[in-house]
Design an enzyme around this catalytic site. Structure first.
Site, mmCIF file in Angstrom:
data_model
loop_
_atom_site.group_PDB
_atom_site.id
_atom_site.type_symbol
_atom_site.label_atom_id
_atom_site.label_comp_id
_atom_site.label_asym_id
_atom_site.label_seq_id
_atom_site.Cartn_x
_atom_site.Cartn_y
_atom_site.Cartn_z
ATOM 1 N N SER A 25 -0.599 9.021 -9.697
ATOM 2 C CA SER A 25 -0.771 9.258 -8.268
ATOM 3 C C SER A 25 -0.257 10.644 -7.869
ATOM 4 C CB SER A 25 -0.077 8.145 -7.476
ATOM 5 O OG SER A 25 -0.413 8.184 -6.112
ATOM 6 N N ASP B 72 -10.346 3.708 -5.747
ATOM 7 C CA ASP B 72 -9.511 2.698 -6.406
ATOM 8 C C ASP B 72 -8.724 1.854 -5.409
ATOM 9 O OD1 ASP B 72 -7.512 4.395 -5.505
ATOM 10 O OD2 ASP B 72 -6.704 4.854 -7.494
ATOM 11 N N HIS C 113 -5.147 1.019 -7.572
ATOM 12 C CA HIS C 113 -4.389 2.263 -7.652
ATOM 13 C C HIS C 113 -3.021 2.088 -8.315
ATOM 14 C CE1 HIS C 113 -3.206 6.315 -6.505
ATOM 15 N NE2 HIS C 113 -2.081 5.822 -6.008
#
Length: 671
Positions: free
Chosen positions: A299, A578, A629
């Protein structure tokens, strides 16, 4: 005569008797009719009751819902709360009561409770526990069965959700949670619940310096455990760590590099020396083991690693000017669900995102009363680090008023309008019109405090640079290092890039906004425009009274239309991704941008692996086939990729696509 009188009396008596009988018959008939109507009415009521019972199943009744809620609460408690948390619960409850001048009565010894809790947990099948997905150590065992073992040292770089923050302040105001996690862990939940204002004041940064406010002191939690789980039972990096351990990784060749994600990257180096320490760690692994290092970033961690690459490029350029020789210490960079080009813009404007507006009305009401939009705004805007995920590339990347690269065929609205207003809203304010990413970015900045604007200008850039000479110059400008469109990758042709991310879960892409009433704020962008003819004699028609002149702007959560393309859910136009990061941000640089020499002059090979989101419905977090995610960190495919690269067989990892990202990326105005 007497006989006639007698006959008349008899006749009258008979007539009276007949009248009485007739009256009785009428009354009896009436009573019969009433009784019949009553019976018919009762039959109808009974029929209605039966129909009602047929329409409402047993499990929709309160006598079922209430005990079901209790059962679910107990099961969640069993899944999330560990026995070691029980004393903490007692301590936090005692502190809460103490604030109201109340004392907690002496509770019995909790050791028996802990043993019973452990016994109850042990009887729950593993796939139904949130801290497992039924695949523990499996990938590592399969890799080890091929006689593969640890080769390259591995550095894990977490994102926001997977980096814990803990308090180091000894000031009396914050001493009660010294060394407790203010972000991540059960203490965070208890502080947010019972001590919200103090929790916020500890986590907010100074708006001018971007550093700790007076008396508060928060730092990133260190060690492998700091990012293994967010709270007890909710795993993050633990699956990857478990599988790496099977192929002989431990704390001697595995390092977690947490960071205070609230800080701007410049302050992260100035205050914590983060990038210098990370560089030292990488070089230490290389010097000791004579092995190059594999970096795994999740991320926001991908943006952090881009900046680290920028520092490396700048360092190499500086050494080249002095005639020095550099040595490449990085074997590969694996970005996992990377926020390369953007994540969310709405949080900076209105303190909102998809997760806050797509709640049921009761949940939204509780959230607003408990943790208001205004409070979320203040937090987001004080965290300079999150601004690194501001949208990059402008209209050239994200589209214009009539077109976006990721618009689906047959679309009747475009994602190119990043912020749009319904006609009824736009008619109330002549200054409003639908906005693309360029105009929306400026509009959002106009609605943020000056300190936030200065912080962005001094730390980040969000454009696109195509001139190679300027790109080389940008390599020495730290403001450009988090924008892959304005810097070049380092001159390291033997380093490999792997972009791994999920696809197949609806993701926020653009927004419908609305406007509310005027309010007091630290900015006043919505007053009548003034004029400054010579720079000093400025004139404005604004009233001298201290009136609220800033209008609330927020996502139009009442607007939902699932028949549109793309569909609108609570004011959010849904796109591909996602579930958190949009597809263009995840993959455009990987499949197209970094394939071009101007941004990748040494031709670093970039492999893109898209993982389809196919969660197992019977496992709480989707099992090994999820591509959400966060949950992707437990994905079987992702774990295989990381272990293959770490054990030296990264060449087995090939491109894999399940979306139209290559087609979308070609529509971007790269040239």
């Amino acid at each position: 005569m007497a006989d006639g009188l007698k006959k008349r009396r008899v006749s009258q008596t008979r007539h009276t008797s007949d009248s009485v009988l007739l009256q009785d018959e009428k009354e009896q008939h009436h009573r019969s009719e009433v009784h019949g109507m009553k019976n018919e009415f009762l039959h109808k009521i009974e029929a209605l009751k039966k129909n009602k019972d047929a329409d409402h199943w047993f499990w929709s009744k309160k006598r079922f819902i209430f005990p079901l809620g209790i059962m679910v609460g107990v099961l969640m408690g069993i899944a999330l709360i560990q026995p070691s948390d029980l004393p903490d619960i007692q301590t936090h409850l005692a502190l809460l009561l103490d604030e109201f001048g109340m004392s907690l009565p002496q509770l019995p010894d909790l050791s028996r409770v802990e043993s019973e809790w452990n016994r109850l947990r042990s009887n729950i099948p593993e796939p139904w526990k949130l801290n497992t997905n039924g695949l523990e150590f499996k990938v590592g065992e399969e890799i080890a069965a091929r006689n593969l073992s640890a080769k390259h040292p591995v550095v894990l770089v977490p994102g926001i959700i997977s980096t814990g923050l803990e308090s180091w302040s000894t000031a009396p105001e914050y001493r009660t949670f010294f060394r407790q996690k203010l972000w991540g862990g059960f203490p965070m939940i208890s502080q947010v619940t019972f001590n919200r204002e103090k929790w916020m004041s500890a986590l907010m940064l100074d708006s001018v310096t971007g550093l700790d406010p007076p008396l508060a002191k928060v730092r990133a939690a260190e060690g492998i455990d700091a990012a293994s789980s967010f709270i007890q039972g909710y795993w993050l990096w633990s699956k990857i760590i478990e599988n790496l351990a099977v192929v002989n990784y431990d704390t001697n060749n595995l390092h977690l590099a947490p960071y205070d994600w609230r800080l701007s990257y410049h302050n992260l180096e100035e205050r914590d020396g983060y990038f210098s320490k990370l560089k030292t760690t990488i070089e230490g692994f290389r010097n000791r083991d004579n092995r190059r290092v594999v970096l795994c970033a999740h991320s926001m961690g991908s943006s952090v690693m881009l900046l680290q690459m920028g520092r490396i490029t700048a360092s190499w350029s500086w050494r080249a000017q002095l005639g020095g020789v550099h040595q490449n210490n990085i074997e590969a960079l694996i970005t996992i669900a990377g926020t390369h080009l953007t994540k969310a813009m709405s949080a900076f404007l209105s303190g909102e995102m998809k997760d806050t507006v797509q709640m049921n009305p009761a949940g939204a009401y509780v959230l607003e009363r408990f943790f208001s939009r205004k409070e979320r705004q203040r937090l987001f805007r004080s965290w300079a680090g999150s601004a690194s995920m501001w949208i990059k590339g402008g209209d050239d990347v994200w589209g214009n008023a009539t077109f976006a690269p990721d618009d689906m065929p047959g679309s009747n609205q475009t994602h190119g309008e990043l912020i749009a207003f319904r006609d009824a809203v736009a008619q109330t304010d002549s200054t409003l019109s639908n906005m693309t990413s360029d105009t929306a970015g400026n509009w959002i900045l106009e609605h943020t405090p000056p300190d936030f604007q200065r912080m962005l200008a001094s730390n980040y850039s969000y454009g696109i640079e195509r001139d190679e000479k300027r790109l080389k110059a940008n390599n020495l400008d730290h403001r450009k290092w988090t924008n892959p469109l304005e810097i070049q990758l380092p001159n390291a042709p033997s380093t490999k890039f792997y972009c791994v991310y999920g696809h197949g879960k609806e993701t926020e892409r653009s927004y419908w906004y609305t406007r509310g009433e005027y309010e007091y704020d630290e900015i006043h962008p919505d007053d009548v425009a003034g004029t400054c003819p010579n720079g000093t004699d400025c004139i404005t028609r604004r009233t001298p009274l201290d009136l609220p002149m800033s209008r609330k702007s927020f996502i139009d959560s009442e607007y939902t239309d699932e028949n549109l393309n793309p569909k609108v859910l609570n004011g959010v136009k849904m796109g591909e991704g996602d579930g958190t990061v949009s597809l263009l941000s995840l993959g455009a640089m990987c499949v197209e941008g970094w394939k071009r020499k101007r941004w990748n002059p040494s031709g670093i090979p970039v492999v893109t692996v898209e993982l389809p989101h196919r969660p197992v419905p019977t496992i709480p977090r989707g099992g090994g086939t999820t591509a959400d995610h966060v949950d992707i960190l437990g994905s079987t495919a992702l774990n295989e990729i990381i272990l293959k690269v770490a054990t030296g067989v990264g060449d087995e990892v090939k491109d894999n696509f399940v979306s139209n990202i290559r087609e979308y990326a070609k529509r971007i105005r790269w040239d």
